[in-house]
Motif scaffolding. Structure first.
Motif, PDB file in Angstrom:
ATOM      1  N   UNK A   1       0.881  -1.205  -0.257  1.00 27.75           N
ATOM      2  CA  UNK A   1      -0.092   0.202   0.061  1.00 27.75           C
ATOM      3  C   UNK A   1       0.916   1.180  -0.100  1.00 27.75           C
ATOM      4  N   UNK A   2       1.038   1.898  -1.081  1.00 31.86           N
ATOM      5  CA  UNK A   2       1.610   3.185  -1.077  1.00 31.86           C
ATOM      6  C   UNK A   2       0.778   4.442  -0.854  1.00 31.86           C
ATOM      7  N   UNK A   3       1.334   5.195   0.220  1.00 31.00           N
ATOM      8  CA  UNK A   3       0.514   6.385   0.711  1.00 31.00           C
ATOM      9  C   UNK A   3       1.160   7.693   0.202  1.00 31.00           C
ATOM     10  N   UNK A   4       0.161   8.832  -0.378  1.00 29.55           N
ATOM     11  CA  UNK A   4       0.666   9.998  -0.590  1.00 29.55           C
ATOM     12  C   UNK A   4       0.682  10.829   0.480  1.00 29.55           C
ATOM     13  N   UNK A   5       1.432  11.965   0.431  1.00 25.67           N
ATOM     14  CA  UNK A   5       1.421  12.930   1.468  1.00 25.67           C
ATOM     15  C   UNK A   5       2.530  12.770   2.301  1.00 25.67           C
ATOM     16  N   UNK A   6       2.770  13.729   3.309  1.00 23.82           N
ATOM     17  CA  UNK A   6       3.954  13.553   4.322  1.00 23.82           C
ATOM     18  C   UNK A   6       3.373  13.332   5.551  1.00 23.82           C
ATOM     19  N   UNK A   7       2.062  12.984   5.805  1.00 22.21           N
ATOM     20  CA  UNK A   7       1.563  12.714   7.302  1.00 22.21           C
ATOM     21  C   UNK A   7       1.299  11.021   7.466  1.00 22.21           C
TER      22      UNK A   7
ATOM     23  N   UNK B   1       4.876   3.584   3.258  1.00 25.30           N
ATOM     24  CA  UNK B   1       4.586   2.249   2.797  1.00 25.30           C
ATOM     25  C   UNK B   1       3.742   1.266   3.862  1.00 25.30           C
ATOM     26  N   UNK B   2       3.032   0.653   3.545  1.00 28.39           N
ATOM     27  CA  UNK B   2       2.351  -0.734   4.346  1.00 28.39           C
ATOM     28  C   UNK B   2       2.311  -1.853   3.498  1.00 28.39           C
ATOM     29  N   UNK B   3       1.978  -3.020   4.256  1.00 26.64           N
ATOM     30  CA  UNK B   3       2.243  -4.142   3.599  1.00 26.64           C
ATOM     31  C   UNK B   3       1.450  -5.213   4.439  1.00 26.64           C
ATOM     32  N   UNK B   4       0.928  -6.238   3.765  1.00 22.84           N
ATOM     33  CA  UNK B   4       0.181  -7.346   4.173  1.00 22.84           C
ATOM     34  C   UNK B   4       0.877  -8.696   3.662  1.00 22.84           C
ATOM     35  N   UNK B   5       1.541  -9.266   4.539  1.00 21.64           N
ATOM     36  CA  UNK B   5       2.085 -10.637   4.168  1.00 21.64           C
ATOM     37  C   UNK B   5       1.219 -11.779   4.442  1.00 21.64           C
ATOM     38  N   UNK B   6       0.740 -12.242   3.432  1.00 21.63           N
ATOM     39  CA  UNK B   6      -0.200 -13.525   3.523  1.00 21.63           C
ATOM     40  C   UNK B   6       0.408 -14.588   3.135  1.00 21.63           C
TER      41      UNK B   6
END
Length: 124
Positions: free
Chosen positions: A22-28, A78-83
């Motif tokens: 999961x790619x997030x935009x912004x600086x927060x 970035x966020x991740x989900x390992x399944x």
């Protein structure tokens, strides 16, 4: 409000693994708890996992405990989900979510930012 883009879904056999990103935009990004929901066919989105703003605490649905691992890298937004050990019942569209509230929320209405979703299909 963060903008979120998921990737990493696909078609896999039962027992295989996938890693969603999961790619997030912004600086927060580090100011938001983030998580994953999934939606199968006409069902309501269901909570899968969430992680605290700092990444030091996680929360999982019982159905994925021991198989899925959520993580984040705030430096990379970035966020991740390992399944792992995927099952046919894991088949769904997976959504990345974020919100300034608690990672213990499991109600989808409490997460204000949603990605467009990525399809995960597991066949037996």
């Amino acid at each position: 409000q963060e903008q979120l883009v998921e990737s990493g879904g696909g078609l896999v056999q039962a027992g295989d693994s996938l890693r969603l990103s999961c790619a997030a935009s912004g600086r927060t990004f580090s100011q938001y708890a983030m998580g994953w929901f999934r939606q199968a066919s006409e069902d309501e989105p269901k909570f899968v996992a969430a992680i605290s703003k700092s990444g030091d605490s996680t929360n999982y649905a019982d159905s994925v405990k021991g198989r899925f691992t959520i993580s984040r890298d705030n430096a990379k937004n970035m966020g991740y989900l390992q399944m792992n050990s995927l099952k046919p019942e894991d088949t769904a569209v997976y959504y990345c979510v974020a919100d300034g509230g608690s990672h213990y929320y499991t109600d989808p209405n409490l997460f204000g930012a949603w990605g467009q979703g990525t399809q995960v299909t597991v066949y037996s």
